[in-house]
Design an enzyme around this catalytic site. Structure first.
Site, PDB file in Angstrom:
ATOM      1  N   CYS A 172      33.938  46.241  45.514  1.00  0.00           N
ATOM      2  CA  CYS A 172      34.265  46.602  44.123  1.00  0.00           C
ATOM      3  C   CYS A 172      33.609  47.925  43.693  1.00  0.00           C
ATOM      4  O   CYS A 172      34.247  48.762  43.042  1.00  0.00           O
ATOM      5  CB  CYS A 172      33.868  45.478  43.175  1.00  0.00           C
ATOM      6  SG  CYS A 172      32.349  44.639  43.627  1.00  0.00           S
ATOM      7  N   SER A 197      29.527  38.966  37.609  1.00  0.00           N
ATOM      8  CA  SER A 197      30.786  38.416  38.146  1.00  0.00           C
ATOM      9  C   SER A 197      31.048  38.937  39.553  1.00  0.00           C
ATOM     10  O   SER A 197      31.851  38.355  40.282  1.00  0.00           O
ATOM     11  CB  SER A 197      31.967  38.733  37.234  1.00  0.00           C
ATOM     12  OG  SER A 197      32.078  40.123  37.059  1.00  0.00           O
ATOM     13  N   ARG A 239      21.796  44.860  40.289  1.00  0.00           N
ATOM     14  CA  ARG A 239      22.494  43.820  39.505  1.00  0.00           C
ATOM     15  C   ARG A 239      21.927  43.840  38.095  1.00  0.00           C
ATOM     16  O   ARG A 239      20.696  43.875  37.906  1.00  0.00           O
ATOM     17  CB  ARG A 239      22.250  42.458  40.156  1.00  0.00           C
ATOM     18  CG  ARG A 239      23.055  41.337  39.553  1.00  0.00           C
ATOM     19  CD  ARG A 239      24.500  41.370  39.937  1.00  0.00           C
ATOM     20  NE  ARG A 239      24.751  41.023  41.321  1.00  0.00           N
ATOM     21  CZ  ARG A 239      25.907  41.257  41.946  1.00  0.00           C
ATOM     22  NH1 ARG A 239      26.908  41.847  41.323  1.00  0.00           N
ATOM     23  NH2 ARG A 239      26.062  40.916  43.221  1.00  0.00           N
ATOM     24  N   HIS A 256      31.482  46.867  36.297  1.00  0.00           N
ATOM     25  CA  HIS A 256      30.438  47.592  37.024  1.00  0.00           C
ATOM     26  C   HIS A 256      30.349  49.022  36.480  1.00  0.00           C
ATOM     27  O   HIS A 256      31.381  49.660  36.220  1.00  0.00           O
ATOM     28  CB  HIS A 256      30.778  47.690  38.513  1.00  0.00           C
ATOM     29  CG  HIS A 256      30.623  46.410  39.279  1.00  0.00           C
ATOM     30  ND1 HIS A 256      30.203  45.214  38.727  1.00  0.00           N
ATOM     31  CD2 HIS A 256      30.849  46.142  40.601  1.00  0.00           C
ATOM     32  CE1 HIS A 256      30.155  44.284  39.679  1.00  0.00           C
ATOM     33  NE2 HIS A 256      30.556  44.819  40.806  1.00  0.00           N
TER      34      HIS A 256
HETATM   35  N1  LIG Z   1      33.687  39.141  42.291  1.00  0.00           N
HETATM   36  C1  LIG Z   1      33.968  40.392  42.615  1.00  0.00           C
HETATM   37  O1  LIG Z   1      33.835  41.340  41.804  1.00  0.00           O
HETATM   38  C2  LIG Z   1      34.481  40.711  43.977  1.00  0.00           C
HETATM   39  C3  LIG Z   1      35.012  41.958  44.191  1.00  0.00           C
HETATM   40  C4  LIG Z   1      35.495  42.276  45.455  1.00  0.00           C
HETATM   41  C5  LIG Z   1      35.417  41.337  46.463  1.00  0.00           C
HETATM   42  N2  LIG Z   1      34.872  40.122  46.215  1.00  0.00           N
HETATM   43  C6  LIG Z   1      34.823  39.167  47.345  1.00  0.00           C
HETATM   44  O2  LIG Z   1      35.778  38.155  47.132  1.00  0.00           O
HETATM   45  C7  LIG Z   1      35.268  36.908  47.640  1.00  0.00           C
HETATM   46  C8  LIG Z   1      35.306  35.838  46.545  1.00  0.00           C
HETATM   47  O3  LIG Z   1      34.599  36.284  45.422  1.00  0.00           O
HETATM   48  P1  LIG Z   1      34.613  35.492  44.045  1.00  0.00           P
HETATM   49  O4  LIG Z   1      33.816  36.351  43.159  1.00  0.00           O
HETATM   50  O5  LIG Z   1      35.988  35.086  43.640  1.00  0.00           O
HETATM   51  O6  LIG Z   1      33.785  34.168  44.446  1.00  0.00           O
HETATM   52  P2  LIG Z   1      33.802  32.718  43.762  1.00  0.00           P
HETATM   53  O7  LIG Z   1      34.033  32.831  42.305  1.00  0.00           O
HETATM   54  O8  LIG Z   1      32.565  32.050  44.238  1.00  0.00           O
HETATM   55  O9  LIG Z   1      35.073  31.998  44.400  1.00  0.00           O
HETATM   56  C9  LIG Z   1      35.134  31.637  45.767  1.00  0.00           C
HETATM   57  C10 LIG Z   1      36.506  31.047  46.078  1.00  0.00           C
HETATM   58  O10 LIG Z   1      36.580  30.779  47.474  1.00  0.00           O
HETATM   59  C11 LIG Z   1      36.894  29.406  47.684  1.00  0.00           C
HETATM   60  N3  LIG Z   1      36.262  28.880  48.873  1.00  0.00           N
HETATM   61  C12 LIG Z   1      34.922  28.803  49.147  1.00  0.00           C
HETATM   62  N4  LIG Z   1      34.748  28.195  50.349  1.00  0.00           N
HETATM   63  C13 LIG Z   1      35.980  27.891  50.816  1.00  0.00           C
HETATM   64  C14 LIG Z   1      36.457  27.248  51.989  1.00  0.00           C
HETATM   65  N5  LIG Z   1      35.633  26.779  52.938  1.00  0.00           N
HETATM   66  N6  LIG Z   1      37.801  27.095  52.149  1.00  0.00           N
HETATM   67  C15 LIG Z   1      38.647  27.537  51.207  1.00  0.00           C
HETATM   68  N7  LIG Z   1      38.273  28.150  50.074  1.00  0.00           N
HETATM   69  C16 LIG Z   1      36.944  28.328  49.889  1.00  0.00           C
HETATM   70  C17 LIG Z   1      36.371  28.715  46.437  1.00  0.00           C
HETATM   71  O11 LIG Z   1      37.020  27.464  46.320  1.00  0.00           O
HETATM   72  P3  LIG Z   1      36.301  26.179  45.630  1.00  0.00           P
HETATM   73  O12 LIG Z   1      36.415  26.405  44.141  1.00  0.00           O
HETATM   74  O13 LIG Z   1      37.122  25.055  46.137  1.00  0.00           O
HETATM   75  O14 LIG Z   1      34.881  26.182  46.100  1.00  0.00           O
HETATM   76  C18 LIG Z   1      36.776  29.733  45.370  1.00  0.00           C
HETATM   77  O15 LIG Z   1      38.146  29.614  45.092  1.00  0.00           O
HETATM   78  C19 LIG Z   1      33.867  37.212  48.177  1.00  0.00           C
HETATM   79  O16 LIG Z   1      33.960  37.461  49.552  1.00  0.00           O
HETATM   80  C20 LIG Z   1      33.479  38.465  47.444  1.00  0.00           C
HETATM   81  O17 LIG Z   1      32.578  39.249  48.161  1.00  0.00           O
HETATM   82  C21 LIG Z   1      34.424  39.771  44.998  1.00  0.00           C
END
Ligand SMILES: NC(=O)c1ccc[n+]([C@@H]2O[C@H](COP(=O)([O-])OP(=O)(O)OC[C@H]3O[C@@H](n4cnc5c(N)ncnc54)[C@H](OP(=O)(O)O)[C@@H]3O)[C@@H](O)[C@H]2O)c1
Length: 342
Positions: A131, A161, A236, A243
């Site tokens: 991001c 976030s 953070r 951001h």
């Molecule tokens: N947040 C940001 O600004 C951002 C920006 C760019 C990239 N990312 C990347 O995107 C990814 C997710 O980020 P997020 O912020 O959305 O995290 P999050 O809010 O913690 O959400 C994680 C998601 O992944 C699912 N998940 C976790 N373990 C799983 C499994 N074993 N099988 C299937 N689904 C699973 C969770 O499902 P459950 O609800 O069922 O646990 C939830 O839907 C990370 O790799 C992060 O680095 C995030």
């Protein structure tokens, strides 16, 4: 035109929910959408657009055969297993996690910056950058084209976030605890995040930098130009969404603040708000739910011959993740690069 069958993987997370919202808002041509997450969420209901409610399915048992596009954000270790499976079934994966970003045969794409990289999709996987990298390269690209960047020094102010829904819950819980005098529990972050700043995102590396800082360096080189030197400090801060970055750039060629302001005003995806009076700049709260990368406080860096400093803000869940992923899907469709699976 018939739509595409789209799987949203990690649909219950901070990024996944924003992906569903973005697909609906931008009227991405879908014929069917499936929401996938861990077995913990199977059966949970989640909205898609104004009218549809999707029942979350279990990624572990899902068959990607016949699905055209998979927008993945389930965490790096989960994408590592399921993205290749989906790609092998003929589903084009656009992955938000860090897992594939630096692999040489996986394009790392920001559509305003390097859409041409999509011509080289070899493994059925495209990676979405970090991001903090995305918003920075959106602002740097037009400046690089015009004045040629030599070196970038960036300090980030990253919202909670960026650490997902658990990160947001922790800031909320700690803030509340401060007011009612409850004990503060730090789980997601390494120290108290409420009313604090933490100069540590992702793990430490041998040279004393963090992996988040390393990502900004290597991803910027891969997307924009390998010759650009980048030094990053990632912090953070207790902001829910959005951001911010203080960016100092040294160029090979002469540049003035007025010229840079004009170049940025004309650039795709950039909004310049820079009036040099009270509030004449964009803050994270102003960018929540917005698509643009905002640039403010553009001024000369007087310590080098050709230098600029500016402030850059964007919604990390949108341009930093969901929107960029959906724009990649839109570009792939527009360039005729997507073979329909079914
Ligand atoms: N947040 C940001 O600004 C951002 C920006 C760019 C990239 N990312 C990347 O995107 C990814 C997710 O980020 P997020 O912020 O959305 O995290 P999050 O809010 O913690 O959400 C994680 C998601 O992944 C699912 N998940 C976790 N373990 C799983 C499994 N074993 N099988 C299937 N689904 C699973 C969770 O499902 P459950 O609800 O069922 O646990 C939830 O839907 C990370 O790799 C992060 O680095 C995030």
């Amino acid at each position: 035109m018939a739509g595409y069958r789209v799987a949203v993987v990690g649909a219950t997370g901070a990024v996944g929910r924003e992906i569903l919202k973005t697909l609906a808002e931008r009227n991405f041509p879908v014929s069917e959408v499936v929401a996938l997450a861990s077995p913990r969420s199977t059966g949970q209901e989640i909205s898609f657009g104004e009218k549809q409610v999707l029942k979350v399915k279990n990624l572990e048992t899902f068959d990607f055969t016949g699905w055209d596009i998979g927008l993945f954000s389930p965490g790096a270790s989960v994408s590592a297993i399921y993205a290749p499976k989906a790609a092998a079934a003929g589903c084009l994966v656009i992955d938000n996690t860090s897992h594939f970003r630096m692999e040489h045969d996986v394009p790392l794409v920001v559509p305003e910056v390097n859409p041409q990289a999509l011509q080289r999709i070899r493994r059925g996987i495209v990676a979405n950058p970090n991001c903090s990298t995305i918003q920075m390269v959106v602002a740097l690209k037009p400046l690089h084209d015009r004045f040629k960047i030599k070196r970038v020094v960036v300090a980030t102010y990253q919202s909670v976030s960026g650490a997902g829904k658990d990160g947001m819950d922790e800031l909320w819980a700690q803030s509340r605890a401060m007011y009612v005098n409850d004990p503060i529990k730090a789980q997601e972050f390494t120290k108290q995040i409420a009313f604090n700043c933490i100069p540590h995102i992702d793990k430490f590396l041998e040279d004393g930098s963090t992996k988040e800082e390393w990502k900004m360096v290597v991803e910027t080189k891969k997307i924009l130009d390998g010759d650009i030197a980048v030094a990053a400090t990632c912090v953070r801060v207790p902001v829910f969404i959005g951001h911010s970055e203080a960016i100092t750039v040294e160029f090979h060629n002469p540049v003035t603040a007025a010229e840079a302001r004009q170049v940025l005003r004309d650039a795709p995806g950039v909004v310049v708000q820079d009036t040099r009076d009270d509030g004449g700049y964009t803050t994270p709260i102003d960018c929540v739910g917005e698509d643009a990368t905002y640039v403010s406080r553009i001024r000369k860096d007087p310590t080098v011959e050709h230098g600029l400093q500016f402030w850059c803000v964007s919604d990390n869940l949108r341009k930093g993740a969901a929107l960029n992923a959906v724009q990649i899907a839109e570009t792939v469709v527009a360039q005729g690069l997507l073979k329909r699976a079914a």
